[in-house]
Design an enzyme around this catalytic site. Structure first.
Site, PDB file in Angstrom:
ATOM      1  N   GLU A  73      12.817  31.472   0.736  1.00 26.33           N
ATOM      2  CA  GLU A  73      12.830  32.181   2.025  1.00 26.33           C
ATOM      3  C   GLU A  73      13.834  31.574   3.003  1.00 26.33           C
ATOM      4  OE1 GLU A  73       9.069  32.216   4.119  1.00 26.33           O
ATOM      5  OE2 GLU A  73       9.820  33.501   5.693  1.00 26.33           O
ATOM      6  N   LYS A 131      12.953  35.946  -0.425  1.00 23.46           N
ATOM      7  CA  LYS A 131      12.268  36.472   0.773  1.00 23.46           C
ATOM      8  C   LYS A 131      13.216  36.356   1.957  1.00 23.46           C
ATOM      9  CE  LYS A 131       8.141  35.822   3.666  1.00 23.46           C
ATOM     10  NZ  LYS A 131       6.700  35.548   3.677  1.00 23.46           N
TER      11      LYS A 131
HETATM   12  C1  5MM Z   1       2.838  32.784   8.103  1.00 25.86           C
HETATM   13  O1  5MM Z   1       3.974  32.301   8.767  1.00 25.86           O
HETATM   14  C2  5MM Z   1       4.830  31.474   7.968  1.00 25.86           C
HETATM   15  C3  5MM Z   1       5.258  30.275   8.729  1.00 25.86           C
HETATM   16  O2  5MM Z   1       4.172  29.540   9.036  1.00 25.86           O
HETATM   17  P1  5MM Z   1       4.393  28.117   9.732  1.00 25.86           P
HETATM   18  O3  5MM Z   1       5.346  28.297  10.851  1.00 25.86           O
HETATM   19  O4  5MM Z   1       3.033  27.824  10.213  1.00 25.86           O
HETATM   20  O5  5MM Z   1       4.888  27.185   8.690  1.00 25.86           O
HETATM   21  C4  5MM Z   1       6.128  32.182   7.657  1.00 25.86           C
HETATM   22  O6  5MM Z   1       6.867  31.469   6.697  1.00 25.86           O
HETATM   23  C5  5MM Z   1       5.894  33.546   7.150  1.00 25.86           C
HETATM   24  O7  5MM Z   1       5.356  33.482   5.863  1.00 25.86           O
HETATM   25  C6  5MM Z   1       7.201  34.296   7.096  1.00 25.86           C
HETATM   26  O8  5MM Z   1       8.043  33.965   8.160  1.00 25.86           O
HETATM   27  C7  5MM Z   1       6.917  35.750   7.169  1.00 25.86           C
HETATM   28  O9  5MM Z   1       6.114  35.963   8.286  1.00 25.86           O
HETATM   29  P2  5MM Z   1       6.493  37.161   9.254  1.00 25.86           P
HETATM   30  O10 5MM Z   1       5.469  37.085  10.347  1.00 25.86           O
HETATM   31  O11 5MM Z   1       7.872  36.855   9.736  1.00 25.86           O
HETATM   32  O12 5MM Z   1       6.392  38.397   8.399  1.00 25.86           O
END
Ligand code: 5MM
Length: 343
Positions: free
Chosen positions: A179, A221
């Protein structure tokens, strides 16, 4: 070739199943607590556990969610009745995944940039999570757009860590979700986002190849190519879909089996509409499965509704199911805005 190659292939197939995507519910304690605080929900382990139980016990969620990414605390938790979350997910038909990164920290010598940490001891952590039932993992790198950012140093440091993580995952039987998130924050144009996303993907795949990551057993991702959140001119859904597909086609090898977008702060409806148009209009140009791995854009209505009050759990679960269903439709290019009403 990893001893797990066959298993990695079948995990990838299951993750990318038709009409399904991945639910990100791997908010670290800090992020989860910040979201709870905004709603006045107590920031206790028990509230976090209850909220995660709400999510994974949502009836029929597996119709649209092939797997969910958990945080370390969550993968060790159980339902109120004492059934381990991993067991609940496996029984429901959702693959347990695990966040392996330990967060983004300031990059020395590069003000304004972050590098994601967590490589130390990773081989042992992977072995433990595999034993617990995880079959895929996630590591998020954060790339900031500003006048002089990102730097090449920032891009290479983050891509190197992503590649080291991915290689270790494949060695240990976990499908790596790679990601590299180009943040939506800023006033930059969509064209500038294209340029930065392209450089990010190029450096990421250079490093993945250097570390001999098998591209056919990983999932990418990425963020979409989109206008900065405070840009005065917001690109249309059509433009986002067109530039996102163009950027991915130019920079993501065809051997990568799947792309699962993050939502990155887009509204729920926009995140679904963008994914839908990509699949409805550009499927013929995409050699990969294109689906979602959203956190906020799936969870937010359910979190707002639950609000820490367990009397709201059934309604919150309906809202979660509904967003998952809409994104499942978008995964097939069959979403329409009218479907938003039919909760
Ligand atoms: C769930 O949020 C993830 C990051 O968490 P932390 O900041 O607590 O480590 C993040 O990696 C998330 O999986 C991705 O960014 C996708 O989330 P969004 O909200 O952008 O779809």
């Amino acid at each position: 070739m990893s001893a797990y190659t066959q298993e990695l292939r079948s995990t990838v197939r299951a993750m990318m199943a038709d009409g399904k995507g991945i639910l990100a519910m791997d908010e670290s304690k800090g992020t989860c607590d910040r979201r709870f605080e905004k709603l006045g929900i107590p920031t206790t382990e028990e509230r976090r556990r209850t909220y995660r139980e709400l999510i994974i016990t949502t009836p029929q969620l597996a119709d649209f969610v092939s797997g969910a990414i958990l945080f370390d605390e969550t993968i060790r938790q159980s339902t109120r009745e004492g059934i381990p979350f991993v067991k609940v997910m496996q029984t429901a038909g959702m693959i347990p995944g695990i966040k392996l990164d330990l967060g983004a920290k300031d990059l020395a010598g590069s003000p304004g940039e972050k590098v994601t940490e967590g490589l130390d001891g990773l081989r042992d952590r992977i072995a433990e999570y595999y034993q617990m039932g995880a079959r895929f993992a996630k590591w998020r790198a954060v790339i900031t757009i500003d006048t002089d950012l990102p730097t090449q140093a920032g891009l290479v440091a983050n891509a190197h860590a992503l590649a080291r993580y991915a290689a270790l995952c494949q060695e240990g039987g976990l499908v790596p979700i790679v990601e590299p998130e180009v943040l939506i924050d800023g006033a930059h144009s969509i064209e500038r986002c294209y340029e930065v996303t392209e450089r990010t993907l190029q450096v990421t795949f250079e490093q993945l190849r250097l570390q001999r990551v098998a591209l056919d057993t990983m999932i990418l991702k990425p963020s979409m190519v989109i206008s900065g959140a405070s840009c005065s001119e917001q690109a249309s859904i059509e433009r986002v879909a067109e530039l996102t597909v163009g950027c991915l086609r130019n920079n993501v090898p065809v051997s990568v089996p799947g792309i699962a977008f993050l939502s990155g702060g887009q509204s729920n409806e926009r995140a679904t509409a963008h994914l839908n148009l990509i699949n409805a209009q550009f499927a013929a140009q995409c050699p990969w499965v294109v689906t979602f791995s959203y956190a906020r854009a799936i969870q937010q209505p359910a979190l707002d509704c639950w609000h820490g009050d367990d009397a709201n759990i059934p309604t919150a679960q309906q809202l979660l199911y509904h967003r998952a269903k809409l994104n499942g439709a978008a995964r097939k290019g069959k979403y329409t805005p009218e479907m938003e009403q039919a909760v």
